[in-house]
Scaffold this active site. Structure first.
Site, PDB file in Angstrom:
ATOM      1  N   GLU A   1       2.993  45.209 -17.232  1.00  0.00           N
ATOM      2  CA  GLU A   1       3.778  43.977 -17.321  1.00  0.00           C
ATOM      3  C   GLU A   1       2.967  42.789 -16.824  1.00  0.00           C
ATOM      4  OE1 GLU A   1       7.473  44.430 -15.195  1.00  0.00           O
ATOM      5  OE2 GLU A   1       8.255  42.506 -15.918  1.00  0.00           O
TER       6      GLU A   1
ATOM      7  N   GLU B   1      10.568  53.563 -17.823  1.00  0.00           N
ATOM      8  CA  GLU B   1      10.125  53.081 -16.510  1.00  0.00           C
ATOM      9  C   GLU B   1      10.495  54.125 -15.475  1.00  0.00           C
ATOM     10  OE1 GLU B   1      10.911  49.108 -15.125  1.00  0.00           O
ATOM     11  OE2 GLU B   1      10.734  48.299 -17.155  1.00  0.00           O
TER      12      GLU B   1
ATOM     13  N   ASN C   1      15.048  44.626 -22.430  1.00  0.00           N
ATOM     14  CA  ASN C   1      14.747  45.443 -21.247  1.00  0.00           C
ATOM     15  C   ASN C   1      15.825  45.224 -20.195  1.00  0.00           C
ATOM     16  OD1 ASN C   1      12.769  46.828 -19.240  1.00  0.00           O
ATOM     17  ND2 ASN C   1      13.279  44.888 -18.226  1.00  0.00           N
ATOM     18  N   GLU C   2      16.320  46.276 -19.622  1.00  0.00           N
ATOM     19  CA  GLU C   2      17.298  46.191 -18.526  1.00  0.00           C
ATOM     20  C   GLU C   2      18.307  45.079 -18.789  1.00  0.00           C
ATOM     21  OE1 GLU C   2      15.499  46.370 -14.609  1.00  0.00           O
ATOM     22  OE2 GLU C   2      14.706  48.374 -15.022  1.00  0.00           O
TER      23      GLU C   2
ATOM     24  N   TYR D   1      13.755  54.789 -10.705  1.00  0.00           N
ATOM     25  CA  TYR D   1      12.642  54.832  -9.746  1.00  0.00           C
ATOM     26  C   TYR D   1      13.003  55.740  -8.574  1.00  0.00           C
ATOM     27  CZ  TYR D   1      10.420  50.939 -12.209  1.00  0.00           C
ATOM     28  OH  TYR D   1       9.808  50.155 -13.158  1.00  0.00           O
TER      29      TYR D   1
ATOM     30  N   GLN E   1       3.380  51.095 -12.781  1.00  0.00           N
ATOM     31  CA  GLN E   1       2.747  50.427 -13.905  1.00  0.00           C
ATOM     32  C   GLN E   1       1.248  50.667 -13.800  1.00  0.00           C
ATOM     33  OE1 GLN E   1       3.791  46.308 -14.401  1.00  0.00           O
ATOM     34  NE2 GLN E   1       5.988  46.688 -14.192  1.00  0.00           N
TER      35      GLN E   1
HETATM   36  O1  AHR Z   1       8.523  47.693 -13.045  1.00  0.00           O
HETATM   37  C1  AHR Z   1       9.008  46.612 -12.327  1.00  0.00           C
HETATM   38  C2  AHR Z   1      10.379  46.155 -12.814  1.00  0.00           C
HETATM   39  O2  AHR Z   1      11.296  47.180 -12.604  1.00  0.00           O
HETATM   40  C3  AHR Z   1      10.497  45.873 -14.283  1.00  0.00           C
HETATM   41  O3  AHR Z   1      10.100  44.584 -14.599  1.00  0.00           O
HETATM   42  C4  AHR Z   1      11.963  46.043 -14.528  1.00  0.00           C
HETATM   43  O4  AHR Z   1      12.248  46.452 -15.834  1.00  0.00           O
HETATM   44  C5  AHR Z   1      12.379  47.050 -13.486  1.00  0.00           C
HETATM   45  O5  AHR Z   1      13.493  46.623 -12.788  1.00  0.00           O
END
Ligand code: AHR
Length: 504
Positions: free
Chosen positions: A41, A308, A186-187, A254, A357
């Site tokens: 990103e 992600e 995205n999101e 995550y 990332q």
């Molecule tokens: O990876 C960092 C961020 O995490 C991304 O921009 C977003 O999609 C997620 O919340």
């Protein structure tokens, strides 16, 4: 522990045991190499400094893209790269990143820094060509128009005469790129517009309609999926979006305690256990998302795209909080090994995944600092696991000992096996127990190999990591102590280690 001749520490003291049975006769599903995908990103030093140094940089580069990073990612056969975000995607206006006049913007999500748009569509697709990887572009639904997204696809993929194709040619690219993978936002439940699932589903239908196929190319459209355990989001999208309109549904999750993310390097066994426990919990959550998908799509026409995932800790002291720079230890390597073993096992539905990332951000594979570059323990897992790319999954049954911490316990061992196109079998094993090695006995069944060789990644400490000063503290070494006797493969998997074996 005593230093072993194989370059890693051989352990003395107590040992646990596990058994594994391979069922090669039942092998049929292919592990898509796209499960081993990546995400980069416009965030911190991922793009700028991570890949892009510009044409005039003294850092060795090809068309402004650093050669060392490209070489490292080619080595792991990087299958795809998702860009430009993340949250950045839903405030990115692609026309600002083409041609000679590039307006600047504020990167409001990530540090409020000025984005000069010097890395745009042409530079990203050039990067993908240098990497030999499939580009995955995430379009802007949150603050962009349908026309803008539609024109981006036309600009990239149309080879005939049209305003966007002419503009591309005027900017120096004659042939269309023929891009396949396209994310529609995205999101969108959060940074991508704070939409409800119902509203996004309708938006998806509109935006996706105008992402056209040009020539022979067929877009693989990915709908913006749920956050973590938001099962309602998955249920709503699977209900409201006709299956024929999407190829993939994404999911982000995550391995993080959001109320106290903790340090990437300065942690005790409590935080070690917590992160690995969250990692294993995610597997259960993904299984629930997939049950919902199965209900609506028993033929598995729509893939789960886990675009992600990874660890997310406090930033390194003294660094910009908006840049999400964190160190990467053996704990991260174990998270990567566990997650990839699990995704392999679910390859019937999971066709793509992207760790967050690639360079200098979150669970990065590579760190750069001006002209310096180094590889993290997570990089080495991707290198060791590349043998699973497009290989056929071998179903297995595993009996694992438990890793006990206080009153809680987790299965200590995880495993995945596959057969590649040359007929070689590979087995990846992860032992998360920080103290106890595991003696593993693997019944090979129809796998007829006589020779076994392998690699192991392990460290003396849970938080061992590489630095620019000491870049080889955590590196894989040869693993020679596995033996095959009468169809049974025997080995000891060291504590906190990842072992990948090759049998032929
Ligand atoms: O990876 C960092 C961020 O995490 C991304 O921009 C977003 O999609 C997620 O919340």
């Amino acid at each position: 522990m005593v230093a072993g001749s194989q370059g890693f520490c051989q352990e003395t003291g107590s040992q646990a045991s596990a058994s594994l049975v391979l069922d090669a006769g039942a092998a049929e599903e292919v592990i898509s190499r796209h499960i081993y995908g990546h995400f980069s990103e416009h965030l911190g030093h991922c793009i700028y400094g991570g890949y892009w140094v510009g044409y005039d940089s003294p850092i060795p580069n090809t068309k402004g893209i650093r050669n060392d990073v490209v070489e490292a990612l080619r080595k792991i056969n990087i299958p795809n790269l998702r860009w430009p975000g993340g949250c950045f995607a839903d405030e990115y206006h692609w026309m600002d990143g083409i041609g000679n006049e590039r307006p600047k913007m504020v990167n409001t999500h990530w540090g409020g820094v000025t984005e000069d748009n010097s890395f745009g569509t042409h530079e990203f697709l050039e990067l993908c060509e240098q990497l030999g990887t499939e580009p995955v572009i995430c379009g802007n639904v949150g603050s962009g128009t349908i026309q803008e997204m539609s024109q981006w696809v036309e600009y990239i993929n149309f080879d005939g005469i049209s305003p966007m194709a002419e503009l591309r040619r005027a900017n120096g690219r004659d042939k269309a790129w023929g891009l396949k993978y396209w994310g529609v936002g995205n999101e969108n439940w959060g940074c991508g517009g704070n939409m409800t699932a119902e509203f996004y589903a309708d938006q998806y239908r509109r935006y996706a309609t105008f992402c056209r196929n040009y020539g022979e190319n067929r877009l693989y459209k990915i709908a913006g999926g749920a956050n973590s355990e938001d099962y309602n989001w998955t249920e709503t999208l699977m209900t409201k979006i006709p299956l024929r309109m999407m190829n993939g549904l994404s999911l982000h999750y995550y391995t993080t305690d959001w109320s106290n993310k903790g340090s990437a390097t300065d942690f005790g066994e409590d935080r070690y256990f917590d992160v690995l426990s969250r990692c294993l919990h995610i597997e259960k959550a993904i299984d629930r998302h997939m049950e919902i998908m199965d209900k609506h799509d028993p033929e598995k026409r729509v893939a789960l795209v886990f675009d992600e995932w990874g660890t997310w800790y406090d930033v390194e002291p003294g660094t910009n909080p908006g840049f999400l720079f964190q160190q990467n230890t053996m704990r991260d390597a174990l998270v990567a090994g566990l997650t990839l073993n699990y995704l392999n096992a679910r390859c019937e539905r999971v066709k793509m995944a992207n760790i967050a990332q690639t360079v200098n951000v979150l669970q990065a594979l590579i760190f750069t600092d001006e002209e310096k570059m180094m590889l993290t323990p997570t990089y080495h897992i991707y290198d060791m696991y590349k043998v699973h790319h497009d290989a056929t999954l071998i179903p297995l049954t595993l009996e694992s000992p438990e890793y006990q911490f206080g009153d809680e316990s987790l299965p200590a061992l995880s495993a995945s096996a596959s057969r590649d196109k040359e007929g070689k079998t590979h087995i990846s094993l992860v032992n998360i127990d920080p103290d106890t090695p595991i003696e593993v006995s693997i019944a090979l069944g129809e796998v007829e190999g006589k020779k076994v060789r392998g690699q192991v990644l392990t460290t003396p400490e849970m938080n061992s990591h590489n630095t620019f000063e000491d870049p080889s503290r955590v590196v894989p070494v040869e693993f020679t102590s596995a033996k095959i006797k009468k169809g049974v493969l025997e080995l000891v998997v060291p504590s906190k280690s990842v072992v990948v074996l090759e049998i032929d």
